[in-house]
Design a protein around this motif. Structure first.
Motif, PDB file in Angstrom:
ATOM      1  N   ILE A   3      41.136 -27.259   4.488  1.00 57.05           N
ATOM      2  CA  ILE A   3      40.696 -28.362   5.338  1.00 57.05           C
ATOM      3  C   ILE A   3      41.325 -29.642   4.800  1.00 57.05           C
ATOM      4  N   GLU A   4      42.097 -30.280   5.639  1.00 57.99           N
ATOM      5  CA  GLU A   4      42.805 -31.477   5.221  1.00 57.99           C
ATOM      6  C   GLU A   4      42.300 -32.688   5.977  1.00 57.99           C
ATOM      7  N   GLU A   5      42.526 -33.853   5.375  1.00 59.09           N
ATOM      8  CA  GLU A   5      42.154 -35.110   6.016  1.00 59.09           C
ATOM      9  C   GLU A   5      43.387 -35.745   6.654  1.00 59.09           C
ATOM     10  N   GLY A   6      43.175 -36.362   7.799  1.00 56.63           N
ATOM     11  CA  GLY A   6      44.254 -37.059   8.479  1.00 56.63           C
ATOM     12  C   GLY A   6      43.782 -38.416   8.969  1.00 56.63           C
ATOM     13  N   ILE A   7      44.750 -39.241   9.343  1.00 57.76           N
ATOM     14  CA  ILE A   7      44.433 -40.575   9.865  1.00 57.76           C
ATOM     15  C   ILE A   7      45.161 -40.736  11.194  1.00 57.76           C
ATOM     16  N   SER A   8      44.410 -41.081  12.218  1.00 57.05           N
ATOM     17  CA  SER A   8      44.999 -41.254  13.535  1.00 57.05           C
ATOM     18  C   SER A   8      45.716 -42.592  13.629  1.00 57.05           C
ATOM     19  N   GLU A   9      46.376 -42.827  14.752  1.00 54.57           N
ATOM     20  CA  GLU A   9      47.066 -44.109  14.958  1.00 54.57           C
ATOM     21  C   GLU A   9      46.075 -45.269  14.959  1.00 54.57           C
ATOM     22  N   ASP A  10      44.828 -44.993  15.299  1.00 55.32           N
ATOM     23  CA  ASP A  10      43.786 -46.032  15.289  1.00 55.32           C
ATOM     24  C   ASP A  10      43.118 -46.152  13.933  1.00 55.32           C
ATOM     25  N   GLU A  11      43.740 -45.504  12.906  1.00 52.53           N
ATOM     26  CA  GLU A  11      43.222 -45.500  11.532  1.00 52.53           C
ATOM     27  C   GLU A  11      41.825 -44.892  11.454  1.00 52.53           C
ATOM     28  N   ILE A  12      41.596 -43.893  12.270  1.00 56.87           N
ATOM     29  CA  ILE A  12      40.340 -43.147  12.222  1.00 56.87           C
ATOM     30  C   ILE A  12      40.568 -41.878  11.407  1.00 56.87           C
TER      31      ILE A  12
END
Length: 233
Positions: free
Chosen positions: A83-92
């Protein structure tokens, strides 16, 4: 068949399953339920949902959401799913599943499989090497001769094919002895001989040197030394 149905079917997409996964899933500790779960995770990821819930996965399977949660935990503990963490373009910040650990594990299995195949081939070549020597000598090898063969293979790192070529060179020269073969292998190794073609060229050069007559006996020598093709089986 309804054309719109065909279009819908094609737009739903397809999933490609690596043959290696089908061949090795049992060996890496998975059962059919685990395999099916991983395939469903693949389809969710491809459709844009990188972190499907146990409930969403269970809807496509014959297991309940609780059992599905347990299977997911097991896959993570087995280091076949992460399970990895990501950041969307909206920094979510969001979480997503990654199948990279599974692919890395399968790569390790493939690497191990190749090593096993190479080991089997080496053992076969070494066994065949002893047989060839006994055939040429016309008798079983002595313990000391077997030790010499083992030393060429293990200590000197000689290729069985090159050892056979040296044996044939000794046969051609009429000097069938381990001492003579050892001299050939020593000279070849010193000259960087690693392939049959290189060994063949060394043999040609050696025989050409032998053919060169001395000045006092040039006219009396007319016999040539035969050529032996090591590339033939």
């Amino acid at each position: 068949m309804d054309k719109e149905l065909i279009v819908s079917w094609m737009e739903a997409g397809m999933i490609q399953v690596p043959n290696l996964l089908l061949r090795k899933y049992k060996e890496i500790g998975l059962d059919e339920k685990d395999l099916t779960l991983l395939l469903h995770i693949c389809t969710f990821i491809e459709s844009g949902n990188g972190f499907p819930t146990p409930e969403q996965l269970a809807e496509r399977m014959t297991v309940g959401s609780d059992e599905c949660s347990g299977m997911l935990r097991k896959l993570v503990q087995m280091q076949l799913l992460s399970i990895e963490e990501g950041i969307s373009e909206d920094e979510i910040h969001f979480e997503k599943y990654s199948l990279s650990p599974l692919w890395l594990r399968l790569a390790d299995e493939l690497k191990f499989e190749k090593k096993q195949d190479d080991l089997k081939n080496t053992m076969h070549e070494e066994s065949d090497l002893y047989t060839v020597f006994e055939q040429e000598f016309g008798r079983p090898l002595s313990p000391m001769e077997c030790e010499n063969l083992a030393m060429w293979l293990d200590d000197d790192g000689q290729d069985p094919i090159i050892i056979k070529a040296a044996l044939r060179e000794a046969v051609m020269s009429g000097k069938l002895s381990f001492r003579y073969i050892d001299r050939i292998l020593f000279n070849w190794k010193r000259n960087g001989v690693r392939t049959l073609e290189q060994a063949r060229m060394q043999g040609i050069q050696f025989r050409q040197k032998i053919r060169q007559p001395s000045q006092s006996s040039t006219e009396s020598i007319s016999k040539t030394i035969p050529f032996y093709n090591w590339l033939e089986p």
